[in-house]
Design a protein around this motif. Structure first.
Motif, PDB file in Angstrom:
ATOM      1  N   MET A 136       0.784  -1.120   0.030  1.00  0.00           N
ATOM      2  CA  MET A 136      -0.021   0.027   0.012  1.00  0.00           C
ATOM      3  C   MET A 136       0.906   1.244  -0.099  1.00  0.00           C
ATOM      4  O   MET A 136       0.522   2.415  -0.090  1.00  0.00           O
ATOM      5  CB  MET A 136      -0.848  -0.185   1.034  1.00  0.00           C
ATOM      6  N   GLY A 137       2.030   1.252   0.119  1.00  0.00           N
ATOM      7  CA  GLY A 137       3.108   2.284   0.133  1.00  0.00           C
ATOM      8  C   GLY A 137       2.815   3.246   1.406  1.00  0.00           C
ATOM      9  O   GLY A 137       2.199   2.854   2.318  1.00  0.00           O
ATOM     10  N   THR A 171      -6.763   3.865  -4.198  1.00  0.00           N
ATOM     11  CA  THR A 171      -7.819   3.148  -3.654  1.00  0.00           C
ATOM     12  C   THR A 171      -8.993   4.212  -3.533  1.00  0.00           C
ATOM     13  O   THR A 171      -8.791   5.488  -3.322  1.00  0.00           O
ATOM     14  CB  THR A 171      -7.385   3.012  -2.061  1.00  0.00           C
ATOM     15  N   ASN A 194      -3.357   8.580 -11.344  1.00  0.00           N
ATOM     16  CA  ASN A 194      -2.893   7.558 -12.318  1.00  0.00           C
ATOM     17  C   ASN A 194      -1.820   8.070 -12.982  1.00  0.00           C
ATOM     18  O   ASN A 194      -1.010   7.351 -13.370  1.00  0.00           O
ATOM     19  CB  ASN A 194      -4.176   7.284 -13.059  1.00  0.00           C
ATOM     20  N   GLY A 207      -0.256   5.112  -6.515  1.00  0.00           N
ATOM     21  CA  GLY A 207      -1.301   4.062  -5.989  1.00  0.00           C
ATOM     22  C   GLY A 207      -2.454   4.736  -5.655  1.00  0.00           C
ATOM     23  O   GLY A 207      -2.670   5.799  -4.923  1.00  0.00           O
ATOM     24  N   SER A 256       0.675   6.047   2.452  1.00  0.00           N
ATOM     25  CA  SER A 256      -0.637   6.307   1.974  1.00  0.00           C
ATOM     26  C   SER A 256      -0.968   7.600   2.703  1.00  0.00           C
ATOM     27  O   SER A 256      -0.698   8.063   3.915  1.00  0.00           O
ATOM     28  CB  SER A 256      -1.615   5.300   2.305  1.00  0.00           C
ATOM     29  N   ASP A 301       2.815   8.103  -1.639  1.00  0.00           N
ATOM     30  CA  ASP A 301       2.741   7.552  -3.214  1.00  0.00           C
ATOM     31  C   ASP A 301       1.361   6.848  -3.213  1.00  0.00           C
ATOM     32  O   ASP A 301       1.356   5.924  -4.390  1.00  0.00           O
ATOM     33  CB  ASP A 301       4.060   6.589  -3.257  1.00  0.00           C
ATOM     34  N   ASN A 302       0.678   6.726  -2.301  1.00  0.00           N
ATOM     35  CA  ASN A 302      -0.608   6.117  -2.358  1.00  0.00           C
ATOM     36  C   ASN A 302      -1.743   7.025  -1.937  1.00  0.00           C
ATOM     37  O   ASN A 302      -1.589   7.622  -0.803  1.00  0.00           O
ATOM     38  CB  ASN A 302      -0.596   4.787  -1.793  1.00  0.00           C
ATOM     39  N   ASP A 350       1.475   8.003 -11.496  1.00  0.00           N
ATOM     40  CA  ASP A 350       1.928   6.741 -11.147  1.00  0.00           C
ATOM     41  C   ASP A 350       1.923   6.364  -9.565  1.00  0.00           C
ATOM     42  O   ASP A 350       2.380   5.807  -8.974  1.00  0.00           O
ATOM     43  CB  ASP A 350       3.380   6.436 -11.571  1.00  0.00           C
ATOM     44  N   TRP A 398      -8.185   1.469 -12.519  1.00  0.00           N
ATOM     45  CA  TRP A 398      -6.997   2.127 -12.046  1.00  0.00           C
ATOM     46  C   TRP A 398      -6.671   2.039 -10.605  1.00  0.00           C
ATOM     47  O   TRP A 398      -5.485   2.326 -10.477  1.00  0.00           O
ATOM     48  CB  TRP A 398      -7.253   3.589 -12.303  1.00  0.00           C
ATOM     49  N   ALA A 399      -7.792   1.451  -9.797  1.00  0.00           N
ATOM     50  CA  ALA A 399      -7.593   1.779  -8.500  1.00  0.00           C
ATOM     51  C   ALA A 399      -8.178   0.470  -7.898  1.00  0.00           C
ATOM     52  O   ALA A 399      -8.965  -0.288  -8.396  1.00  0.00           O
ATOM     53  CB  ALA A 399      -8.150   2.906  -7.903  1.00  0.00           C
ATOM     54  N   GLU A 400      -7.859   0.382  -6.589  1.00  0.00           N
ATOM     55  CA  GLU A 400      -8.700  -0.745  -5.770  1.00  0.00           C
ATOM     56  C   GLU A 400      -9.852  -0.002  -5.187  1.00  0.00           C
ATOM     57  O   GLU A 400      -9.783   1.143  -4.805  1.00  0.00           O
ATOM     58  CB  GLU A 400      -7.767  -1.065  -4.570  1.00  0.00           C
TER      59      GLU A 400
END
Length: 187
Positions: free
Chosen positions: A1-2, A146, A139, A144, A4, A118-119, A142, A171-173
């Motif tokens: 998940m980086g 959700t 997106n 991440g 977030s 990064d998320n 780059d 593109w996403a969760e």
């Protein structure tokens, strides 16, 4: 998940007044915010605010021209404040944007880079506005992604469903608040 951050976007008094459908949106969003704080995930608020006199609005921009006609999103006006039910804590960042995306006309990118984020976990009003525009920008950068589907709301429920079930999953969760909370809960 980086690394977030939870973005709470355009949940301002006048926007909530237009969009809240009585489905429990604000309490659900509040649960996501409280869960992020408990998991030490930064909560970043994003608001749209247009300068008085609207020098930053082109007549070629259909969406913002409609907003101007309605007298919405004027910087410093009471309706442009973040809704008190989900208000930020004193040390939380509030980013002001001038367009649809949380990145447009704001220093969001700087805030994310400074914190090595990064998320992004996206929430907000409207799914077809700030959430869509921000997802596109993120997106392309780059990052991440959700999307908390039930912490987003739109004036058109069909558009919300189309975006959260068809487009965003590319593109996403895309998850519900409760599912996300289980994944980020401190152990």
């Amino acid at each position: 998940m980086g690394n977030s951050a939870l973005l709470v976007m355009d949940v301002q008094r006048e926007i909530v007044d237009l969009a809240d459908d009585g489905s429990g949106y604000l309490p659900r969003l509040r649960r996501a915010i409280d869960g992020a704080r408990a998991a030490d995930i930064p909560v970043i608020y994003v608001v749209i605010a247009l300068r008085p006199g609207r020098p930053d609005v082109s007549t070629r921009n259909k969406a913002l021209t409609a907003v101007v006609r309605a007298g919405l999103h004027i910087e410093g006006e009471p309706g442009s404040e973040i809704h008190p039910d989900i208000a930020p804590l004193p040390d939380e960042t509030v980013v002001t944007k001038r367009r649809g995306s949380a990145f447009s006309g704001s220093d969001l990118d700087l805030v994310l880079r400074a914190r090595d984020i990064d998320n992004l976990v996206l929430t907000g009003i409207a799914t077809s506005g700030v959430v869509l525009h921000t997802a596109c920008h993120a997106n392309d950068r780059d990052l991440g992604l959700t999307v908390l589907a039930d912490a987003c709301i739109d004036l058109d429920p069909e558009v919300h469903t189309l975006l959260t079930e068809k487009l965003f999953p590319q593109w996403a969760e895309v998850v519900a608040v409760e599912e996300w909370l289980k994944a980020v809960a401190p152990r």
